[in-house]
Design an enzyme around this catalytic site. Structure first.
Site, PDB file in Angstrom:
ATOM      1  CE  LYS A 240      26.034  -5.025  23.744  1.00 48.59           C
ATOM      2  NZ  LYS A 240      26.748  -5.896  22.833  1.00 48.59           N
TER       3      LYS A 240
ATOM      4  CG  HIS B 168      26.248  -0.942  22.362  1.00 46.41           C
ATOM      5  ND1 HIS B 168      27.598  -0.681  22.246  1.00 46.41           N
ATOM      6  CD2 HIS B 168      26.041  -2.120  21.725  1.00 46.41           C
ATOM      7  CE1 HIS B 168      28.179  -1.650  21.559  1.00 46.41           C
ATOM      8  NE2 HIS B 168      27.258  -2.536  21.231  1.00 46.41           N
TER       9      HIS B 168
ATOM     10  CG  ASP C  42      22.688   0.495  12.649  1.00 48.16           C
ATOM     11  OD1 ASP C  42      22.360  -0.059  13.714  1.00 48.16           O
ATOM     12  OD2 ASP C  42      23.856   0.524  12.215  1.00 48.16           O
TER      13      ASP C  42
ATOM     14  CG  ASP D  73      22.628  -3.305  23.129  1.00 46.18           C
ATOM     15  OD1 ASP D  73      22.806  -4.463  22.733  1.00 46.18           O
ATOM     16  OD2 ASP D  73      22.683  -2.308  22.365  1.00 46.18           O
TER      17      ASP D  73
ATOM     18  CG  HIS E 255      21.466  -2.716  15.743  1.00 44.71           C
ATOM     19  ND1 HIS E 255      22.620  -1.999  15.553  1.00 44.71           N
ATOM     20  CD2 HIS E 255      21.754  -3.674  16.664  1.00 44.71           C
ATOM     21  CE1 HIS E 255      23.573  -2.501  16.324  1.00 44.71           C
ATOM     22  NE2 HIS E 255      23.074  -3.514  17.001  1.00 44.71           N
TER      23      HIS E 255
ATOM     24  CD  GLU F 296      23.843  -7.679  22.510  1.00 43.42           C
ATOM     25  OE1 GLU F 296      23.471  -6.976  21.552  1.00 43.42           O
ATOM     26  OE2 GLU F 296      25.040  -7.891  22.780  1.00 43.42           O
TER      27      GLU F 296
END
Ligand code: G3P
Ligand code: MG
Length: 247
Positions: free
Chosen positions: A119, A57, A238, A44, A15, A117
Site C-alpha cells: 500500500k 491498511h 473477512d 497490507d 482478509h 499487499e
C-alpha cells in the site's frame, strides 16, 4: 513457472487476518485465522517515517488504533505505542501494529502462506516497494510461501525486478479494458478482483490466459461456493469461519 504459494493453493484466504473476528492486520487476527484452520492470510504493508515496514491498511492510524496521524509521518517506536486492538473489542486491548518481520514470523510458524499487499502513498510507489523487497530479502529464509499484490503497477514492477521468484497478483476492482497489457507489464500470475464485478465469463476469460483469479472481499458463503464452482482460485474473506466447509 511453479510458485510455492500456488502449490496446494489455499481456496480461502483470511482478509487482513480473520478481520471480521479480530482487529485487522494484527498478530491476533493472523493467529485466529490459523486457529480456524485457514492456510493463507492477506495483509497490507506500508512504510513508516524511519522506513520500517508495518502491517496496516489505512494511511492514517485513526480508524484502527487509539492514535491519530499518518503512518508515514510516525517512527516505528511511535507506531508501537499505539493500541491497535481496543477499537475492535476490549478483549484485544494492547494489541500492536505488527512489523512485516513479526507478521512473517508468525505466519511461517503457523505454517500458513501469505498474500502481502503493498500500500504505497502516491508518489512513493517505487521507494515503498523497494523498502518492502529489501526487508523480504533480509527475511528470506524465514518467509512463508508468498504472493505479493498491489493496485499499483509501479510498485509491482519493482517487485518483479527485485524478487523475480515471487509471484505477483494485480489488484483491480473491475476487469480493466486492457487487463492483459496491465498484467503482462508486471508479469502477474494472478488477478485479484472485487467480487461484485466477477461473472462466469470473466472467470473463463482470465483462465484462458493462464492467469489465476482471486476475489475480495467475499463474506457470503453461498456466493463463495458459486464462485469456487465457476473455478475462482481464491476467496479473500473477512469471515473465514463462515467458509470452513469450502477450504
Ligand atoms: O487484497 C485484497 C484487498 O485487501 C484489496 O483491498 O482495500 O482491502 O486492501 P483492501
Ligand atoms: Mg488488502
Amino acid at each position: 513457472m511453479q510458485y510455492p504459494y500456488f502449490n496446494n493453493m489455499p481456496r480461502i484466504i483470511a482478509h487482513r487476518g480473520a478481520s471480521g473476528l479480530a482487529p485487522e492486520n494484527t498478530l491476533a487476527a493472523i493467529d485466529l485465522a490459523a486457529k480456524l484452520g485457514i492456510r493463507s492470510v492477506e495483509i497490507d504493508v506500508m512504510i513508516t517515517a524511519d522506513n520500517q515496514c508495518v502491517i496496516c491498511h489505512d494511511h492514517n492510524v485513526r480508524r484502527c488504533t487509539n492514535g491519530e496521524g499518518k503512518v508515514r509521518l510516525k517512527t516505528l517506536s511511535e507506531i508501537k505505542e499505539l493500541d491497535a486492538g481496543s477499537w475492535f473489542s476490549s478483549e484485544f486491548k494492547g494489541e500492536k501494529i505488527p512489523t512485516l518481520s513479526e507478521a512473517m514470523k508468525l505466519i511461517a510458524e503457523r505454517e500458513m502462506s501469505v498474500n502481502l499487499e503493498i500500500k504505497p502513498l502516491d508518489g512513493w510507489q517505487v521507494p515503498t516497494a523497494e523498502i518492502v523487497c529489501a526487508e523480504l530479502k533480509r527475511l528470506q529464509s524465514q518467509l512463508p510461501p508468498l504472493l505479493i499484490s498491489s493496485f499499483n503497477i509501479e510498485s509491482l514492477q519493482v517487485v518483479n525486478k527485485l524478487l523475480p521468484d515471487v509471484p505477483i497478483g494485480y489488484l483491480s476492482d473491475t476487469l480493466p479494458h486492457n487487463w492483459k497489457e496491465r498484467l503482462s507489464a508486471v508479469n502477474a500470475a494472478s488477478l485479484h478482483m472485487d467480487c461484485d464485478f466477477i461473472n462466469r465469463d470473466i472467470v473463463n476469460e482470465v483462465h484462458e490466459a493462464s492467469i489465476r483469479l482471486l476475489t475480495y472481499t467475499l463474506n457470503d458463503p453461498a456466493k463463495a461456493k458459486q464462485f469456487l464452482g465457476w473455478g475462482v482460485d481464491g476467496i479473500i474473506t473477512d469471515f473465514p469461519d463462515r467458509m470452513s466447509e469450502l477450504s
